[in-house]
Design a protein around this motif. Structure first.
Motif, PDB file in Angstrom:
ATOM      1  N   LEU A   1       0.831  -1.199   0.000  1.00 54.89           N
ATOM      2  CA  LEU A   1       0.000   0.000   0.000  1.00 54.89           C
ATOM      3  C   LEU A   1       0.870   1.256   0.000  1.00 54.89           C
ATOM      4  N   ASP A   2       1.934   1.268   0.786  1.00 58.13           N
ATOM      5  CA  ASP A   2       2.873   2.398   0.788  1.00 58.13           C
ATOM      6  C   ASP A   2       3.513   2.578  -0.583  1.00 58.13           C
ATOM      7  N   TYR A   3       3.876   1.474  -1.224  1.00 57.42           N
ATOM      8  CA  TYR A   3       4.462   1.541  -2.563  1.00 57.42           C
ATOM      9  C   TYR A   3       3.487   2.199  -3.547  1.00 57.42           C
ATOM     10  N   ILE A   4       2.234   1.760  -3.520  1.00 55.75           N
ATOM     11  CA  ILE A   4       1.224   2.320  -4.422  1.00 55.75           C
ATOM     12  C   ILE A   4       0.995   3.798  -4.123  1.00 55.75           C
ATOM     13  N   HIS A   5       0.876   4.136  -2.850  1.00 54.50           N
ATOM     14  CA  HIS A   5       0.629   5.525  -2.481  1.00 54.50           C
ATOM     15  C   HIS A   5       1.804   6.435  -2.826  1.00 54.50           C
ATOM     16  N   ASN A   6       3.018   5.916  -2.828  1.00 57.49           N
ATOM     17  CA  ASN A   6       4.188   6.745  -3.111  1.00 57.49           C
ATOM     18  C   ASN A   6       4.502   6.879  -4.604  1.00 57.49           C
ATOM     19  N   ASN A   7       3.804   6.159  -5.464  1.00 56.40           N
ATOM     20  CA  ASN A   7       4.071   6.274  -6.902  1.00 56.40           C
ATOM     21  C   ASN A   7       3.937   7.707  -7.418  1.00 56.40           C
ATOM     22  N   PRO A   8       2.877   8.463  -7.089  1.00 52.99           N
ATOM     23  CA  PRO A   8       2.798   9.842  -7.588  1.00 52.99           C
ATOM     24  C   PRO A   8       3.883  10.751  -7.002  1.00 52.99           C
ATOM     25  N   VAL A   9       4.356  10.428  -5.804  1.00 52.36           N
ATOM     26  CA  VAL A   9       5.447  11.199  -5.200  1.00 52.36           C
ATOM     27  C   VAL A   9       6.735  10.933  -5.971  1.00 52.36           C
ATOM     28  N   GLU A  10       7.021   9.665  -6.226  1.00 54.45           N
ATOM     29  CA  GLU A  10       8.231   9.293  -6.971  1.00 54.45           C
ATOM     30  C   GLU A  10       8.216   9.858  -8.383  1.00 54.45           C
ATOM     31  N   ALA A  11       7.032   9.990  -8.960  1.00 53.97           N
ATOM     32  CA  ALA A  11       6.910  10.536 -10.323  1.00 53.97           C
ATOM     33  C   ALA A  11       7.011  12.062 -10.330  1.00 53.97           C
ATOM     34  N   GLY A  12       7.051  12.672  -9.151  1.00 51.19           N
ATOM     35  CA  GLY A  12       7.171  14.118  -9.069  1.00 51.19           C
ATOM     36  C   GLY A  12       5.857  14.858  -9.290  1.00 51.19           C
ATOM     37  N   ILE A  13       4.738  14.160  -9.185  1.00 53.27           N
ATOM     38  CA  ILE A  13       3.434  14.774  -9.411  1.00 53.27           C
ATOM     39  C   ILE A  13       2.983  15.549  -8.174  1.00 53.27           C
ATOM     40  N   VAL A  14       3.249  15.002  -6.998  1.00 58.25           N
ATOM     41  CA  VAL A  14       2.882  15.634  -5.724  1.00 58.25           C
ATOM     42  C   VAL A  14       4.039  15.485  -4.747  1.00 58.25           C
TER      43      VAL A  14
ATOM     44  N   LEU B   1      -9.096  12.949   4.544  1.00 57.66           N
ATOM     45  CA  LEU B   1      -9.278  14.063   3.614  1.00 57.66           C
ATOM     46  C   LEU B   1     -10.409  13.724   2.645  1.00 57.66           C
ATOM     47  N   PRO B   2     -11.027  14.733   2.045  1.00 57.70           N
ATOM     48  CA  PRO B   2     -12.047  14.434   1.028  1.00 57.70           C
ATOM     49  C   PRO B   2     -11.440  13.593  -0.088  1.00 57.70           C
ATOM     50  N   ALA B   3     -12.152  12.546  -0.484  1.00 60.30           N
ATOM     51  CA  ALA B   3     -11.634  11.622  -1.497  1.00 60.30           C
ATOM     52  C   ALA B   3     -12.716  11.355  -2.542  1.00 60.30           C
ATOM     53  N   LEU B   4     -12.307  10.856  -3.687  1.00 58.41           N
ATOM     54  CA  LEU B   4     -13.235  10.564  -4.770  1.00 58.41           C
ATOM     55  C   LEU B   4     -13.983   9.254  -4.556  1.00 58.41           C
ATOM     56  N   PHE B   5     -13.468   8.399  -3.674  1.00 56.67           N
ATOM     57  CA  PHE B   5     -14.113   7.117  -3.398  1.00 56.67           C
ATOM     58  C   PHE B   5     -13.859   6.721  -1.957  1.00 56.67           C
ATOM     59  N   ASP B   6     -14.666   5.825  -1.450  1.00 55.18           N
ATOM     60  CA  ASP B   6     -14.544   5.372  -0.066  1.00 55.18           C
ATOM     61  C   ASP B   6     -13.680   4.124   0.031  1.00 55.18           C
ATOM     62  N   VAL B   7     -12.943   4.001   1.104  1.00 58.05           N
ATOM     63  CA  VAL B   7     -12.156   2.818   1.403  1.00 58.05           C
ATOM     64  C   VAL B   7     -12.712   2.218   2.677  1.00 58.05           C
TER      65      VAL B   7
ATOM     66  N   GLU C   1      -0.893  11.886   0.132  1.00 56.43           N
ATOM     67  CA  GLU C   1      -2.267  12.331   0.360  1.00 56.43           C
ATOM     68  C   GLU C   1      -2.650  13.551  -0.473  1.00 56.43           C
ATOM     69  N   ASP C   2      -1.680  14.176  -1.143  1.00 61.63           N
ATOM     70  CA  ASP C   2      -1.980  15.311  -2.023  1.00 61.63           C
ATOM     71  C   ASP C   2      -2.517  14.873  -3.380  1.00 61.63           C
ATOM     72  N   TYR C   3      -2.337  13.604  -3.733  1.00 58.60           N
ATOM     73  CA  TYR C   3      -2.784  13.109  -5.040  1.00 58.60           C
ATOM     74  C   TYR C   3      -4.285  12.821  -4.989  1.00 58.60           C
ATOM     75  N   LEU C   4      -5.059  13.534  -5.785  1.00 57.98           N
ATOM     76  CA  LEU C   4      -6.517  13.469  -5.740  1.00 57.98           C
ATOM     77  C   LEU C   4      -7.059  12.061  -5.942  1.00 57.98           C
ATOM     78  N   TYR C   5      -6.422  11.250  -6.765  1.00 57.17           N
ATOM     79  CA  TYR C   5      -6.938   9.928  -7.111  1.00 57.17           C
ATOM     80  C   TYR C   5      -6.380   8.816  -6.215  1.00 57.17           C
ATOM     81  N   SER C   6      -5.738   9.168  -5.115  1.00 56.94           N
ATOM     82  CA  SER C   6      -5.117   8.186  -4.235  1.00 56.94           C
ATOM     83  C   SER C   6      -6.002   7.850  -3.044  1.00 56.94           C
ATOM     84  N   SER C   7      -6.001   6.579  -2.657  1.00 59.64           N
ATOM     85  CA  SER C   7      -6.701   6.173  -1.446  1.00 59.64           C
ATOM     86  C   SER C   7      -5.967   6.666  -0.196  1.00 59.64           C
ATOM     87  N   ALA C   8      -4.757   7.177  -0.349  1.00 59.80           N
ATOM     88  CA  ALA C   8      -4.034   7.736   0.795  1.00 59.80           C
ATOM     89  C   ALA C   8      -4.843   8.854   1.440  1.00 59.80           C
ATOM     90  N   ARG C   9      -5.636   9.555   0.652  1.00 56.08           N
ATOM     91  CA  ARG C   9      -6.485  10.631   1.173  1.00 56.08           C
ATOM     92  C   ARG C   9      -7.457  10.089   2.219  1.00 56.08           C
TER      93      ARG C   9
END
Length: 74
Positions: free
Chosen positions: A37-50, A67-73, A54-62
């Motif tokens: 889960l940490d690996y998946i959540h850190n992909n946008p960070v490693e890509a330099g997007i955020v 934080l407000p999210a696009l879907f529920d976990v 938790e700053d990535y809108l499409y991440s379950s890390a939110r």
């Protein structure tokens, strides 16, 4: 390069963008689950997007940061 990879595979019409196949990993305990889960959540960070997962809108890390999210976990 994608065209060459597509011609090598009978399942491709002309191009291949993704690698073929999957390699499932059994999530047999919480340590492995959190590692993946940490690996998946850190992909946008490693890509330099955020800067933070938790700053990535499409991440379950939110959801994990309440934080407000696009879907529920669940």
């Amino acid at each position: 390069m994608m065209e060459r990879a597509g011609k090598k595979n009978s399942q491709s019409i002309s191009f291949r963008l993704w690698q073929q196949g999957n390699h499932p990993i059994e999530l047999f305990d919480d340590k492995i689950l959190h590692q993946k889960l940490d690996y998946i959540h850190n992909n946008p960070v490693e890509a330099g997007i955020v800067e933070k997962p938790e700053d990535y809108l499409y991440s379950s890390a939110r959801n994990y940061y309440s934080l407000p999210a696009l879907f529920d976990v669940n």
